[in-house]
Write a protein that holds these residues in place. Structure first.
Motif: not given
Length: 272
Positions: A88-96, A135-136
């Protein structure tokens, strides 16, 4: 209570709670409340999302944009993907990347569109775009509720890129009751010919994806809010395309642009 403790509590609750029911992304209220306390936008969280087929209509038009509608008519929808790890840790900077058909069942960028395969949208880029998670872990898009075409239930495609060799390909599904209402009662969805021939229970890809692929839908005054938590495994690998040379272009996505429209009552953003 710290966010980490909330996430641990949520994981413990999820482990002993009934999972999704009815194929609509519906969780028990206590589970939904615990997910919100953990900073998550949906209760389908912290379960690694299965890979499903990319389908025939993916292209990368290199369009980093939040609003992907390009004026395409339809019921406004805010689509949010929250990229997280298995704990459940958010991943910042992922491309969607997301892409889907319009209200008439047509994808942009291809010939032989629609159930009759008589429409060409080559050179067009509507309902496609890229955002990077904040960041979330949230990547947000302004779009419309997708339509349908023969052989498939209502869905949205997405890819989540962590790096060149870590890519998750998935599809998002929606409640059949909501789709049926819109397609039968609301323009422009009800202006097309033909009858929808596939629903969630008869769509093989929806069955393969499972309950974690159903968006949580909330009706807002001006739009539908569709939210999905995407659990990404470090072992996820691309099916066809890589990161495309794109990197986060600056600040995280902003708010959903204001929209206006007029049509049937009870539909967000429309007046009777």
């Amino acid at each position: 209570m710290t966010p980490s403790q909330s996430r641990r509590d949520f994981l413990a609750t999820l482990a002993v709670s009934p999972f999704v029911t009815l194929g609509t992304g519906v969780f028990a209220p206590p589970v939904q409340a615990q997910a919100a306390a953990a900073g998550l936008i949906g209760a389908n969280a912290c379960i690694l999302t299965p890979q499903v087929t990319e389908g025939p209509y993916y292209i990368d038009p290199h369009l980093v944009r939040q609003d992907i509608t390009e004026g395409r008519p339809g019921v406004p929808m805010r689509l949010r993907l929250q990229v997280v790890t298995a704990d459940c840790q958010p991943i910042e900077g992922a491309r969607a990347d997301v892409w889907h058909c319009d209200a008439a069942g047509n994808y942009s960028g291809f010939a032989r569109q629609g159930s009759d395969q008589q429409i060409s949208t080559k050179g067009e880029t509507f309902l496609r775009g890229t955002q990077f998670s904040d960041a979330t872990g949230i990547a947000e898009f302004a779009t419309i509720y997708p339509g349908w075409y023969r052989g498939r239930t209502t869905h949205i495609h997405y890819k989540v890129f962590l790096e060149e060799t870590n890519v998750l390909t998935g599809q998002i599904f929606f409640p059949d009751a909501l789709s049926a209402y819109l397609f039968q009662s609301v323009a422009p969805y009800n202006e097309r010919g033909g009858t929808r021939d596939t629903v969630n229970a008869t769509d093989g890809i929806a069955q393969e994806a499972g309950d974690t692929a159903f968006a949580a839908i909330r009706e807002q005054p001006d739009y539908y809010d569709a939210a999905l938590v995407v659990g990404v495994s470090p072992e996820a690998r691309p099916q066809e395309q890589g990161f495309g040379g794109m990197r986060p272009p600056g600040p995280p996505p902003g708010r959903l642009p204001e929209r206006s429209g007029a049509a049937e009552p009870t539909v967000p953003g429309r007046n009777g």
